[in-house]
Write an enzyme that holds these catalytic residues in place. Structure first.
Site, PDB file in Angstrom:
ATOM      1  N   ARG A   1      54.526  86.921 -20.295  1.00  0.00           N
ATOM      2  CA  ARG A   1      53.582  86.088 -19.799  1.00  0.00           C
ATOM      3  C   ARG A   1      52.123  87.506 -19.492  1.00  0.00           C
ATOM      4  O   ARG A   1      51.707  87.302 -18.918  1.00  0.00           O
ATOM      5  CB  ARG A   1      54.059  87.327 -18.417  1.00  0.00           C
TER       6      ARG A   1
ATOM      7  N   HIS B   1      56.566  87.865 -29.343  1.00  0.00           N
ATOM      8  CA  HIS B   1      55.481  89.077 -29.744  1.00  0.00           C
ATOM      9  C   HIS B   1      56.811  90.104 -30.027  1.00  0.00           C
ATOM     10  O   HIS B   1      57.997  89.602 -30.680  1.00  0.00           O
ATOM     11  CB  HIS B   1      55.378  89.188 -28.050  1.00  0.00           C
TER      12      HIS B   1
ATOM     13  N   LYS C   1      64.506  94.611 -21.644  1.00  0.00           N
ATOM     14  CA  LYS C   1      63.267  94.445 -20.717  1.00  0.00           C
ATOM     15  C   LYS C   1      64.074  93.427 -19.000  1.00  0.00           C
ATOM     16  O   LYS C   1      63.696  94.339 -18.408  1.00  0.00           O
ATOM     17  CB  LYS C   1      62.531  94.234 -21.140  1.00  0.00           C
TER      18      LYS C   1
ATOM     19  N   HIS D   1      60.774  90.376 -29.353  1.00  0.00           N
ATOM     20  CA  HIS D   1      61.635  88.878 -30.282  1.00  0.00           C
ATOM     21  C   HIS D   1      61.918  90.257 -31.154  1.00  0.00           C
ATOM     22  O   HIS D   1      63.182  89.835 -31.794  1.00  0.00           O
ATOM     23  CB  HIS D   1      60.912  87.945 -29.763  1.00  0.00           C
TER      24      HIS D   1
HETATM   25  P1  AMP Z   1      62.269  85.546 -23.279  1.00  0.00           P
HETATM   26  O1  AMP Z   1      61.591  85.064 -24.395  1.00  0.00           O
HETATM   27  O2  AMP Z   1      61.410  86.244 -22.879  1.00  0.00           O
HETATM   28  O3  AMP Z   1      63.505  84.831 -22.470  1.00  0.00           O
HETATM   29  O4  AMP Z   1      62.675  87.019 -24.463  1.00  0.00           O
HETATM   30  C1  AMP Z   1      63.706  86.522 -25.219  1.00  0.00           C
HETATM   31  C2  AMP Z   1      64.636  87.928 -25.891  1.00  0.00           C
HETATM   32  O5  AMP Z   1      63.842  88.764 -25.626  1.00  0.00           O
HETATM   33  C3  AMP Z   1      65.257  88.745 -23.990  1.00  0.00           C
HETATM   34  O6  AMP Z   1      66.543  88.738 -24.624  1.00  0.00           O
HETATM   35  C4  AMP Z   1      64.258  89.223 -23.778  1.00  0.00           C
HETATM   36  O7  AMP Z   1      64.950  90.757 -22.681  1.00  0.00           O
HETATM   37  C5  AMP Z   1      64.315  90.349 -24.910  1.00  0.00           C
HETATM   38  N1  AMP Z   1      62.956  90.820 -24.755  1.00  0.00           N
HETATM   39  C6  AMP Z   1      61.528  90.575 -23.629  1.00  0.00           C
HETATM   40  N2  AMP Z   1      61.169  90.948 -23.962  1.00  0.00           N
HETATM   41  C7  AMP Z   1      61.183  92.086 -24.376  1.00  0.00           C
HETATM   42  C8  AMP Z   1      60.334  93.223 -24.141  1.00  0.00           C
HETATM   43  N3  AMP Z   1      58.948  94.416 -23.985  1.00  0.00           N
HETATM   44  N4  AMP Z   1      61.528  94.427 -25.954  1.00  0.00           N
HETATM   45  C9  AMP Z   1      62.769  94.154 -26.203  1.00  0.00           C
HETATM   46  N5  AMP Z   1      62.998  92.732 -25.791  1.00  0.00           N
HETATM   47  C10 AMP Z   1      62.529  91.879 -24.907  1.00  0.00           C
END
Ligand code: AMP
Length: 292
Positions: A188, A34, A150, A37
């Site tokens: 999510r 999203h 986040k 990322h």
């Molecule tokens: P995930 O795929 O959820 O493990 O997230 C991968 C990276 O993207 C992690 O460093 C998260 O903190 C970051 N991330 C997830 N959601 C957001 C968001 N809304 N804004 C900025 N970074 C994010």
């Protein structure tokens, strides 16, 4: 964009960049991309000469097998998004590639892993995170790695680990990207119904309330949290669905009673219609409250 499925494919894809002494930026992710990322990928591209993104839903950081099973996955879509974002290499290994038979080493970070997510999800969660991030740092050997605010506690854990184990990696924290209505972007969120989405706005509204009251001069975290929680409840969130909502030091994650000079993290995990959401804001006593 090269898609590497194995560690040896990834090392081969990185060789020219390493030989040319390019600055390698790395964004670890679990996919279902999203705008949050994308913000990390764009920041890495701006700062570095070569960008690697990993896409790996790490099973060892999920305590609940149902949560792991329900985690959204769409590798084809994600590959297209990373390619369009100008990523040079997407590393998308299998579980077996990362954890072959006989795998038996774990990275345990103490202290900052204990409260909040550690308390709510169990200590295994951050053992899983620290172990996979260590492996990914050793596999990719980036100059800089990009993480989202986040997941504020994840940032504190990774910083502690990098400091303690002397990883030669700069940790860069990128601000939280939100939907237009304020909901923090999350993989999510796709599981939220329209009604649940409305309730979920209670999280960011509560953080805004903290900022407003702080700007008006309130410094007691107990009072800030109480008003903010009332805001959440007025938007349809049940008290029993708030796993935690607290104010802690942004580095040590120890509880803070009064906001003074050091940055204070207001951080929460809330279940909305069965979907577990997290959000946070850093209030900086020294510069009058900046939301991240
Ligand atoms: P995930 O795929 O959820 O493990 O997230 C991968 C990276 O993207 C992690 O460093 C998260 O903190 C970051 N991330 C997830 N959601 C957001 C968001 N809304 N804004 C900025 N970074 C994010």
């Amino acid at each position: 964009m090269i898609v590497a499925r194995t560690i040896s494919e990834l090392r081969e894809a990185l060789l020219p960049a390493r030989v040319a002494a390019k600055r390698i930026g790395f964004v670890p992710t679990m996919g279902a991309f999203h705008a949050g990322h994308l913000h990390l990928m764009h920041t890495a591209r701006e700062d570095c000469d070569f960008t690697v993104v990993s896409l790996f839903v790490n099973p060892t950081q999920f305590g609940d097998p149902n949560d792991l099973a329900a985690y959204p996955r769409d590798d084809v879509r994600d590959t297209g998004i990373a390619d369009n974002a100008g990523v040079d290499v997407l590393f998308a290994p299998s579980v077996h590639e990362m954890y072959p038979a006989g795998f038996n080493t774990h990275v345990v970070v103490a202290g900052v892993t204990a409260p909040l997510e550690g308390a709510a999800r169990g200590v295994e969660h951050f053992v899983g995170v620290a172990t996979v991030v260590s492996k990914l740092f050793n596999i990719v050997q980036p100059h800089a790695a990009y993480f989202g605010q986040k997941d504020a506690q994840q940032v504190a854990v990774v910083r502690q680990m990098v400091r303690d184990l002397n990883f030669p990696v700069d940790i860069v924290v990128c601000s939280t990207v939100r939907e237009h209505d304020g909901l923090a972007m999350s993989s999510r969120n796709v599981r939220l119904s329209a009604a649940a989405h409305q309730q979920a706005l209670g999280l960011s509204a509560a953080l805004r309330r903290v900022e407003q009251l702080f700007a008006a001069g309130e410094r007691e975290t107990f009072i800030l949290l109480e008003h903010a929680q009332r805001e959440m409840i007025s938007r349809g969130i049940n008290t029993t669905d708030i796993e935690y909502f607290t104010a802690v030091d942004n580095t040590t994650l120890e509880p803070v009673a009064v906001v003074t000079e050091s940055p204070v993290l207001f951080v929460m995990a809330v279940r909305v219609d069965g979907v577990r959401l997290i959000d946070n804001a850093v209030i900086n006593g020294a510069n009058h409250g900046v939301r991240t």
